[in-house]
Structures are given as C-alpha cells and as structure tokens.
Design an enzyme around this catalytic site. Structure first.
Site, mmCIF file in Angstrom:
data_model
loop_
_atom_site.group_PDB
_atom_site.id
_atom_site.type_symbol
_atom_site.label_atom_id
_atom_site.label_comp_id
_atom_site.label_asym_id
_atom_site.label_seq_id
_atom_site.Cartn_x
_atom_site.Cartn_y
_atom_site.Cartn_z
ATOM 1 N N GLU A 172 76.628 45.185 47.105
ATOM 2 C CA GLU A 172 76.794 44.114 46.503
ATOM 3 C C GLU A 172 77.284 42.975 47.187
ATOM 4 O O GLU A 172 76.695 41.688 47.283
ATOM 5 C CB GLU A 172 77.737 44.393 45.076
ATOM 6 C CG GLU A 172 77.167 44.849 43.851
ATOM 7 C CD GLU A 172 76.424 43.927 42.939
ATOM 8 O OE1 GLU A 172 76.890 42.829 42.418
ATOM 9 O OE2 GLU A 172 75.140 43.919 42.953
ATOM 10 N N THR B 123 63.613 32.945 37.354
ATOM 11 C CA THR B 123 64.704 33.497 38.074
ATOM 12 C C THR B 123 65.126 35.247 37.615
ATOM 13 O O THR B 123 65.391 35.820 37.935
ATOM 14 C CB THR B 123 66.178 33.050 38.069
ATOM 15 O OG1 THR B 123 67.052 33.360 39.081
ATOM 16 C CG2 THR B 123 66.568 33.042 36.733
#
Length: 597
Positions: free
Chosen positions: A435, A588
C-alpha cells in the site's frame, strides 16, 4: 395483556430515541433553520410499521434558476490514443488467449463466491463466506461488476444480475450516511458502463442509473451547490437544509464529472452536468491561488470554498480529481478548453513539485510521485518520497494527457511512472507492491548512481519510528533485516495489498498507447503473483504483508477487485479493439462510457 404492552413499549421508546437523535444531533454543516414539523413523527411512524424512510423528489431548499447546459460549440478533433497494432502472429494469439482465459477463470471463481454467499449484498467476505455492508447495502459488487460480466462474455451471469436489479431499491437504505463519491463511481458508474456497452439494449440500466443519480443529487442541495460528501440523507428527506463540510476530501469533491456528464448526455437532463460544472468552475478559479499553484490541497473547505490546506498529493484523497481532467475533455468532445487548461496547469506543477527519481542498485530510470507540505508559497517545498499504490494511476493519466493534448514530451514521464510501479511489484518477495512505502530519492534525476551510504542514512532518518537508533551503518543494516527492506526502500509504512487496480490500470493504458509487449509481460507476472497469494476458498482476499512469501489473508474482497483489477488484467490480454481508448472513457472505477461520435 400486560406482557403484550411491555413488548411494544420498549421498541417504541427506542424508536423515539433514534428519531430524536437523528433530528437533534445534526452533522457538521447542517442547517436547522428549516424543519418540517411532521418529519420526526413520520419517521417514527415508518419505523413502527417496519418500513424504511424513503427518498422521493421534493422541493429543493436552494433550487437552480438556470442550469448550465452541456457545451454546444463544435467539437474539436482529439488525437488518436491507441497504438496502431499490426496483425498478430497465430502463436502469439494462442499464448495471449491462454493468459486471458486464466484471468477469466479467476473472475469466475470470485464471482461464484459472491453469488453463492453474498448475493445482493455489498461485498463478499472471502475467507468466512459471509458478507459486508460497505456502500448502503445496494449490492455494490453486483452493480460494480455488470460491465465486467459483459466484457468477459459471461452472458448467463449478466442476465441473472440484470434480473436482480429489480430487487434493488435505490430510494432507501439503512445507512444514515451516504458516501456520495463511492456511490457515484461504483453504482452510477457501473450502471452507465453496462448501458453503454450494451448500446442501450436494456432500459432498466438507465432507469436505475437515473434513480441513483436523482438520489445523489439531493446531496448538492446546499447554499453554494457544493455536495455534502458524507451525506446525511435522512435529514434531507425530512426537509432539513444541509451544508457541505468544511473538511472535504478533494477527490470526493472533484470526481463526479464523467458520471454526471454522461447521464446528461444520455437523458438530455442538464441538471446533472450543471451540478459538476459548478464544482469545476470553482476548482479552476482556485487552482492558481493555492500554496502550490496548479494543484489543489488534499482537504477543501467546500462550505466557504477555501483551499488553504498545505498538504498536496496526487495519491489517496486527491487522485481521481486529476484523473478526470483529460477524460472529461474527451467525453465533452473537446467542446470547451477548460479541462485542458486545468490539466496543463496541474501537470506542470506535478512535474515541478511532486515527481522524484528513487535510487536503485541497477540504476533504473523510473519515477514516483511524492507529497509536499507547503506552509507558504515562498517556503522551500521538499518532496516527501512516499510511493503509494493509489498513486500508480498517474502513469496512465499522464499517458492519456500526452496523447489527447499533444504533449508528446510527457510520454516518457508516463512510461517512467508506470515502470516505477512495476519495479515496486518486482522487488517484493510476493511480487506485489505494498500500500505505502518510502524510497531513497536521487539528488539529481539525470545523474543517479547507487549510493549505499545514502540509503543507510535515509533509513535512519525515517521519523518517528527510527528516531532513537544509533547513527551507524550497522544500525541501518539491522533495520533492513528487521523490516525486510529491499534496496532503495527506507520504510514500508503499510505492507498490505488490498486487491488494488491502480498499477495494472496504468500498465494496461501504456500497453494500449505504446504497443510495447513488456507491459503484457509485466501484467502476467503481476497477475500470477496476485492470484497465487490472494486466492481463497470463496474468492480472493486482501493480504497482510507483501514481504512474506506466504502472507496471511484478510477477510476483505472489495467490489473493485471484480470491477477494476481483473477487468484491466483481462483487457490487456484482449484484442486491442475491445474497449478501445479511442471509443470509450473509463471512469475511476474502470466503467467504460461511450465517447460521443
């Protein structure tokens, strides 16, 4: 009789307490100047008889007198995006199709887990076989996956999902607060993408899209028409005026363009475009007045339209606002220069203030986007060298911008950004990027030889975790061993992989733009590694630590795994004319909207 009465007294008191809480504990920005006196009683009555509060069209607090209409000037030509792919040798096609089939099988495995265990729920819990209610309980995974089912040719599954849409009631939810941004990109985007892909064959898709959009439109009913991004919809339903938050995440303000514009194009109703155009006009007006001109800060005061936060990034909390600039330009057929102006102002500042090159042992010429905290316009703005999986979208966005705006000198930047995320995958034991990680930045982008001592120094300087360690190389080496830091990495702040799509998104886009087969090779490595460690009994699961060859799994499978990640893996191994970037704009959440011809 006494027992019967007691049975009803307690629930009634609880319901009255809930109603009192709803109407006396207002959210930040709520306006109590206008309250329908019967609203609380109506809600208590609805709760008593077992029904939900329902949203319906009602008189607005701040109605629009004149809507901003879709631009009607003549469209301007937009340069071709996709590479002119030559004919494919038969043996290449065989291998490509095998890879595509493997991705499709992974999708079917996860879809089956959702259908068997979490049908009409938001998300599957892939380890326990349970489910999560994450986005108002309207079957987020089902709606988010509609166009993936179409793209992958899963006709029976799509027909079943289409039938299930009738059971989803977008006029009510048990959630008291709606994340307007997530609802927009997943639900509205999913319905519009499926509608466009099927050329309007199924009217229910547009009907449901209009239902959810009309619901969300209530969050824009504020004095300045900026949405309340975490919308207390029951207050609006009861006639309470609302106000946008003084702390609104940038991406949650600037990421409605594609969905609302496309709905206005399809329905002819200008109110949706009007809603997003007012946001765009305010963003453009502020763009050159922020602490880092050209960029918007992570947090915005949407109530007073002040952009005074000093933190700037293109990562989480900001990303899709920038992503939507070239895409909105395409969806509007370049009928207005506004979105090109905004993109060009943003990309100039991104290059000047955010991009950095990390040191690597083999001297790879790659780029990442960091963060800046600018206390004032005149202060020295030092890049925080944070790499983030969410930022990996940027390579694809810069690539698209380079093509549609004739900025060919920025195509190498798009390559280097995408190659950087591929590198971040390849250096980890699982072959998967975490991440968040921090890197050792080069002093100069063009001259960046490996400097072991500098890497050690940068590791020791990572605050606050390492603040009290000895200022020695041995101490740095101990941290490298303890935290399993690959060369060039100074900290892995969040070691999880959450099934995210941003890296494969840019890899797919760069392949379609350049035709470079290395991106297909990278995609195959990424897919195999991800499938290996995330596959679970019921689907695919997020993992705890990409540094472990056999990481523990988490009981999460967000809807974007099926809507985005596997879709991009499938498309990179498809024929290039399937969802051509010259025919579709992907939102998106990877939902394809047909570009008007």
């Amino acid at each position: 009789m006494l027992l019967v009465r007691k049975r009803y007294v307690v629930p009634t008191l609880v319901l009255i307490s809930i109603a009192y809480f709803i109407f006396s504990t207002l959210p930040p920005g709520a306006d109590v100047s206008y309250i329908k006196q019967t609203s609380a009683n109506d809600i208590i009555k609805s709760a008593k008889d077992g029904s939900h509060i329902r949203w319906s069209k009602h008189e607005e607090q701040y109605p629009i007198a004149d809507y901003i209409s879709l631009p009607t000037s003549s469209p301007s030509p937009i340069p071709r995006i996709q590479y002119d792919f030559p004919s494919e040798p038969w043996f290449n096609r065989i291998w490509r199709k095998r890879k595509q089939k493997a991705v499709r099988e992974a999708f079917k495995h996860a879809w089956k887990g959702y259908k068997d265990n979490a049908w009409l729920k938001d998300e599957l819990s892939p380890l326990s076989g349970g489910y999560r209610t994450s986005f108002a309980g309207w079957a987020a995974t089902l709606v988010d996956s509609l166009d993936s089912l179409i793209i992958m040719g899963l006709t029976d599954e799509f027909d079943q999902a289409l039938q299930a849409l009738n059971d989803i009631d977008f006029s009510t939810t048990e959630s008291l607060q709606i994340n307007v941004f997530e609802t927009n990109i997943r639900y509205l985007g999913g319905l519009l993408g499926a509608y466009d892909l099927t050329n309007g064959t199924y009217p229910i898709l547009l009907k449901k899209a209009t239902e959810i959009a009309d619901f969300l439109y209530g969050s824009f009913d504020t004095r300045n028409r900026m949405p309340q991004s975490r919308w207390e919809w029951t207050r609006s339903a009861a006639g309470l005026a609302i106000r946008p938050s003084g702390n609104t995440i940038l991406a949650e303000l600037g990421s409605f363009n594609l969905e609302f514009t496309r709905l206005s194009q399809l329905t002819g109703d200008p109110k949706y475009f009007d809603a997003i155009q007012r946001i765009s006009d305010n963003l453009e007006a502020a763009q050159k007045e922020t602490q880092v001109p050209g960029l918007w800060p992570m947090m915005v005061d949407a109530q007073s339209l002040r952009f005074v936060d000093t933190r700037f990034t293109v990562g989480g909390m900001a990303d899709s606002t920038y992503e939507y600039l070239p895409k909105e330009h395409m969806l509007l057929q370049a009928r207005t220069p506004q979105y090109q102006r905004m993109y060009e102002s943003a990309i100039a500042s991104i290059k000047d203030h955010l991009l950095f090159r990390p040191m690597t042992r083999d001297g790879k010429d790659i780029l990442f986007s960091g963060n800046v905290n600018a206390l004032s316009k005149s202060s020295h703005q030092k890049i925080e060298p944070q790499a983030e999986h969410l930022k990996c979208f940027l390579g694809g966005t810069v690539g698209i911008g380079a093509k549609v705006f004739n900025r060919s000198d920025e195509l190498p930047i798009a390559r280097k950004l995408t190659d950087g995320c591929i590198w971040a995958y390849d250096i980890m034991p699982t072959g998967i990027m975490p991440e968040t990680l921090y890197l050792s930045p080069c002093e100069h982008k063009r001259d960046c030889g490996w400097d072991e001592k500098k890497w050690y120094r940068d590791i020791r300087r990572r605050p606050p975790k390492h603040a009290n360690i000895a200022d020695t190389d041995a101490a740095a080496k101990a941290l490298i061993d303890q935290f399993k830091l690959p060369p060039g990495v100074t900290e892995i702040a969040d070691s999880r992989y959450m099934l995210r799509p941003e890296a494969i998104e840019s890899v797919f886009i760069m392949y379609r733009i350049t035709g470079d087969k290395k991106y297909q090779d990278a995609a195959w490595r990424m897919f195999k590694n991800i499938d290996k460690v995330t596959r679970s009994k019921y689907g695919h699961a997020a993992i705890t630590d990409v540094r472990q060859t056999k990481p523990a799994q988490l009981d999460y499978m967000e809807s974007f795994w099926l809507a985005e990640t596997l879709k991009y893996f499938y498309l990179i191994f498809s024929d290039p004319d399937l969802i051509s970037l010259d025919e579709y704009v992907l939102n998106t959440e990877a939902h394809p909207f047909k570009r008007p011809s």
